[in-house]
Scaffold this active site. Structure first.
Site, mmCIF file in Angstrom:
data_model
loop_
_atom_site.group_PDB
_atom_site.id
_atom_site.type_symbol
_atom_site.label_atom_id
_atom_site.label_comp_id
_atom_site.label_asym_id
_atom_site.label_seq_id
_atom_site.Cartn_x
_atom_site.Cartn_y
_atom_site.Cartn_z
ATOM 1 N N GLU A 175 0.830 -1.209 0.000
ATOM 2 C CA GLU A 175 0.000 0.000 0.000
ATOM 3 C C GLU A 175 0.865 1.260 0.000
ATOM 4 O OE1 GLU A 175 -3.744 2.160 2.313
ATOM 5 O OE2 GLU A 175 -2.647 0.553 3.312
ATOM 6 N N LYS A 212 -2.808 -2.090 -2.923
ATOM 7 C CA LYS A 212 -3.836 -1.175 -2.434
ATOM 8 C C LYS A 212 -3.366 0.240 -2.757
ATOM 9 C CE LYS A 212 -6.648 0.192 1.530
ATOM 10 N NZ LYS A 212 -7.166 -0.134 2.866
#
Length: 294
Positions: A175, A212
């Site tokens: 992420e 993500k």
């Protein structure tokens, strides 16, 4: 790796619920839920209250594996129980929702337009505990405000930690969040795409990761990752956008699904009756699932 969970993550319809607010973000989460900071005396009471909120969400009849593929947990939540069962076990055995775990421990000070993750102490021990609890994947977040060398450092660090996670048999969720208010966001989007592609193409075939990411300014910019053989799933965070705006941006990017936190819980309040709470949560889940289906 659990093959049923792998199939659900790879092929399931719906989205990932992010219920992983940690110590720094929990007071804001509770305020939005209608619980002010003077309602708890210390961190223990704060975490008790946020666990009650998460339990209310997870046990709601509208929260289930038909629209929720997985749920990201905070370590404190993984270590607790829901209706007498360990949280991860309850999610999978009762709700057919795949449990994920946030493993990062916060961010360093900004340098070169980015904030790297702090060192994660005892990561190997945490990963072993996660495996024992039935966790499928782990999530770790860095932030980027500008294109440049800091962004390169973020991607390098993310993949270095991902290798450690992959060695245990868990799936890392990478992420590198780009600030939605960045003055040079389109450039950062493009650089991130290129840096991720270079790293992904060097992974051996058996190494599976998830991404993500912040919704890009150019729709379908990350489409190559949706089809990449090493990427199980591409997730979009809401990043501070309202649920309506986050859903609109998500829907314009094909093959990507949501992993929303604040946008998922928008409108929920501790004072709501069970019927009111479930109705608001159902509406939120339905809208995010629809935006994830494009």
């Amino acid at each position: 790796m659990d093959e049923q969970q792998l199939d659900k993550v790879r092929n399931g319809t719906g989205f990932v619920a992010a219920l992983d607010q940690s110590g720094g973000s929990t007071p804001k989460t509770l305020r939005r839920y209608g619980i002010p900071e003077d309602a708890y005396a210390d961190e223990d009471e704060m975490f008790d209250l946020v666990h009650e909120m998460r339990t209310r969400i997870i046990t709601s009849p509208v929260f289930g594996g038909d629209r929720i593929i997985g749920t990201i947990l905070f370590e404190n939540t993984m270590d607790r129980q829901i209706l007498g069962r360990p949280t991860a076990d309850y999610l999978w055995a009762v709700k057919t929702v795949v449990p994920f775990l946030k493993v990062d421990k916060g961010l360093q000070k900004e340098a070169d337009g980015a904030r790297l993750m702090k060192r994660i102490p005892y990561l190997d021990a945490l990963l072993e505990r996660a495996l024992a609890q039935g966790i499928f994947a782990t999530k770790m977040r860095s932030t980027i405000s500008l294109p440049g060398p800091g962004l390169t450092d973020v991607v390098r660090q993310q993949f270095e930690v991902a290798e450690q996670i992959l060695a245990t048999g868990l799936v890392p969720i990478i992420e590198p969040e780009i600030d939605i208010h960045s003055a040079r966001k389109p450039e950062a989007d493009d650089q991130l795409r290129d840096e991720l592609a270079a790293r992904l193409d060097r992974l051996p075939p058996e190494h599976l990761v998830m991404l993500k990411l912040t919704p890009p300014e150019t729709d379908d910019l990350y489409a190559p990752f949706v089809a990449h053989p090493n990427v199980l799933r591409v997730l979009f965070l809401s990043g501070g956008y309202s649920r309506e705006e986050a859903n609109a941006r998500l829907a314009r990017n094909h093959g990507v699904i949501a992993s929303f936190s604040r946008a998922l819980t928008e409108g929920l309040d501790v004072s709501q009756t069970p019927e009111e709470f479930d109705r608001v949560l159902d509406g939120s889940i339905a809208s995010i699932a629809a935006a994830s289906a494009t």
